[in-house]
Design an enzyme around this catalytic site. Structure first.
Site, mmCIF file in Angstrom:
data_model
loop_
_atom_site.group_PDB
_atom_site.id
_atom_site.type_symbol
_atom_site.label_atom_id
_atom_site.label_comp_id
_atom_site.label_asym_id
_atom_site.label_seq_id
_atom_site.Cartn_x
_atom_site.Cartn_y
_atom_site.Cartn_z
ATOM 1 N N ALA A 1 0.833 -1.205 0.000
ATOM 2 C CA ALA A 1 0.000 0.000 0.000
ATOM 3 C C ALA A 1 0.866 1.254 0.000
ATOM 4 O O ALA A 1 0.554 2.250 -0.675
ATOM 5 C CB ALA A 1 -0.928 0.000 1.213
ATOM 6 N N ASP B 1 8.677 1.779 2.168
ATOM 7 C CA ASP B 1 8.066 0.486 1.841
ATOM 8 C C ASP B 1 9.062 -0.666 1.983
ATOM 9 O O ASP B 1 8.700 -1.762 2.442
ATOM 10 C CB ASP B 1 7.417 0.504 0.451
ATOM 11 C CG ASP B 1 8.410 0.761 -0.681
ATOM 12 O OD1 ASP B 1 9.621 0.880 -0.422
ATOM 13 O OD2 ASP B 1 7.962 0.850 -1.840
ATOM 14 N N ASP C 1 7.219 -2.949 -6.469
ATOM 15 C CA ASP C 1 8.107 -1.825 -6.169
ATOM 16 C C ASP C 1 8.917 -1.427 -7.398
ATOM 17 O O ASP C 1 9.052 -0.239 -7.710
ATOM 18 C CB ASP C 1 9.036 -2.200 -5.013
ATOM 19 C CG ASP C 1 9.911 -1.042 -4.583
ATOM 20 O OD1 ASP C 1 9.374 0.003 -4.177
ATOM 21 O OD2 ASP C 1 11.144 -1.164 -4.667
ATOM 22 N N ASP D 1 8.591 2.104 -9.489
ATOM 23 C CA ASP D 1 9.750 2.971 -9.729
ATOM 24 C C ASP D 1 9.846 3.354 -11.205
ATOM 25 O O ASP D 1 10.132 4.506 -11.546
ATOM 26 C CB ASP D 1 11.041 2.277 -9.295
ATOM 27 C CG ASP D 1 11.174 2.211 -7.783
ATOM 28 O OD1 ASP D 1 10.414 2.909 -7.084
ATOM 29 O OD2 ASP D 1 12.044 1.458 -7.308
#
Length: 210
Positions: free
Chosen positions: A27, A66, A84, A88
């Site tokens: 999240a 995160d 992730d 990015d």
């Protein structure tokens, strides 16, 4: 060193607090991505550079948290790692594409070209690392990793917001060159590891009993 330790402790405490509040690492990744896209597309693309920089900077803090949250919650998941990386890449695309759009719309084609070169460089640096690691070797070397790129962009954007567009363009070209160099460093680093592995394999074959 003390400052770095203080920052790490603060990040860890914040990550623990968020986890206790029921916020997951995934999240936080999505929240950071949304903030980056809003700052870039909603503000940088229209020339509101200071607001865009502030929003993207706060979003980068989410991105920094995160990973810490994933480690504290048991090391994270493979999907979380994929999410992730994808976030990015989307964030990089949003930032550099928005800057290129604004610069082109402002009649600064050379600076817009520099932003597009930065975009290509960002994707190339990340791709070479991911491909190298997918082939079983390390790919995380070089200067222009993601947080360095964001710092360069932040400095350049602030210069642009102050009206120093020429300095902003120089910063973008410098980042594009550094990204290309970093991609080259990662290729060379991977090649050395491949050659070392091939040499060890050859030794094993020669030394193995018939």
């Amino acid at each position: 060193m003390r400052a770095a330790g203080t920052i790490t402790r603060a990040r860890s405490a914040t990550a623990r607090l968020l986890l206790r509040a029921g916020v997951s690492a995934d999240a936080m990744t999505v929240l950071g991505l949304l903030g980056t896209v809003i700052g870039a597309v909603g503000f940088a693309a229209r020339g509101h550079l200071l607001i865009a920089t502030a929003i993207v900077a706060v979003s980068a803090l989410c991105d920094a948290l995160d990973g810490m949250m994933a480690r504290l919650s048991g090391g994270g998941t493979r999907f979380g790692a994929l999410l992730d990386s994808a976030a990015d890449r989307i964030g990089d695309g949003a930032v550099f594409a928005s800057l290129a759009f604004w610069l082109a719309d402002s009649g600064r084609p050379r600076a817009a070209a520099a932003a597009l070169c930065c975009l290509i460089g960002a994707y190339l640096v990340s791709y070479v690392r991911a491909r190298a690691e997918g082939l079983g070797v390390s790919g995380e070397v070089g200067f222009a990793h993601r947080y360095v790129r964001l710092k360069f962009v932040g400095v350049g954007v602030l210069l642009g917001a102050l009206g120093l567009v020429g300095a902003f363009e120089v910063t973008l070209w410098a980042l594009a060159v550094l990204s290309a160099i970093t991609a080259g460093q990662r290729l060379v680093h991977a090649r050395r590891q491949f050659r070392a592995a091939d040499g060890l394999l050859g030794t094993e074959v020669l030394d193995s009993p018939s």
